[in-house]
Structure formats: C-alpha cells, structure tokens
Design an enzyme around this catalytic site. Sequence first.
Site, short mmCIF file in Angstrom:
data_model
loop_
_atom_site.label_atom_id
_atom_site.label_comp_id
_atom_site.label_asym_id
_atom_site.label_seq_id
_atom_site.Cartn_x
_atom_site.Cartn_y
_atom_site.Cartn_z
N ASP A 35 -24.63 -11.77 10.22
CA ASP A 35 -25.88 -12.79 9.81
C ASP A 35 -26.69 -12.21 9.02
O ASP A 35 -27.03 -11.18 8.82
CB ASP A 35 -26.39 -13.14 11.33
N ILE A 36 -27.20 -13.04 8.19
CA ILE A 36 -28.20 -12.80 7.16
C ILE A 36 -29.64 -12.50 7.68
O ILE A 36 -30.50 -11.83 6.77
CB ILE A 36 -28.11 -13.83 5.93
N HIS A 104 -19.73 -22.27 15.61
CA HIS A 104 -19.70 -20.88 15.48
C HIS A 104 -20.50 -20.40 16.73
O HIS A 104 -21.09 -20.75 17.21
CB HIS A 104 -20.37 -20.51 14.08
#
Length: 119
Positions: A35-36, A104
Amino acid sequence: MTASGAEPTLFERIAAREIPARIVAETDRVIAFHDIAPKAPVHVIVTPKRGDYRDVVELASADPALLAELVDVANGIAADLADGDFRLIFNTGPGGGQTVFHVHAHVLAGGLEEASLAG
C-alpha cells in the site's frame, strides 16, 4: 479492462504495469502490492487483476474460487512478511471505507493495535 468495457481501474492499471507498485505476489488472476499509505508495518493490497467485481460481496457470489485464491495469496504474504498472524480487511461501500471500487483486501500485520484504514 473491466467486464463492462469501462476505463481500467487503478488496480487493473497496476496489474498491467502502467502504474508502478512494489509487487510482492502474483498469480494468473491475483496481484498483491505494498500500500502506498501503509497503516501498519506490513500493509499489502491483494486484488484480482481484473476489475469485474466491485466488492467482496459481488466476488463471493460470482466467483468463490477467486475469493479463495485471494485469501490464499494473503495468507502466503503474511507467512513471508510477518509471523503468519494478520488481519484481512475488505472495505465494502463508501460507508464502510471503500474508496477504490475494485474488490481488494488489505493484509495488515505487525503493530496493529492502532491500525485503521480506508481504501
């Protein structure tokens, strides 16, 4: 591309390598990447490569085998990147914190006492 012919989702573009990501696992139908904006020491997104399903409810109804594959990939990530213990979170709908409408899961591990997330 999504089944409806709509523009590719963010996650489809990552799977197509149009948008860079730190990929940690991949099968023919599933991709996983960091994850960013991580909310825990381990925070990985696991998603089908195709954006055919908006959320986990649609996925479970239409393709339970793909959901099982997604969970299996998540389990492998937790085994590889953490101690095997993890949270698997599916946000469903805007009120549930979902901001990307391509099903997701978030794999979270390590230091989870205060982890909360949207996505």
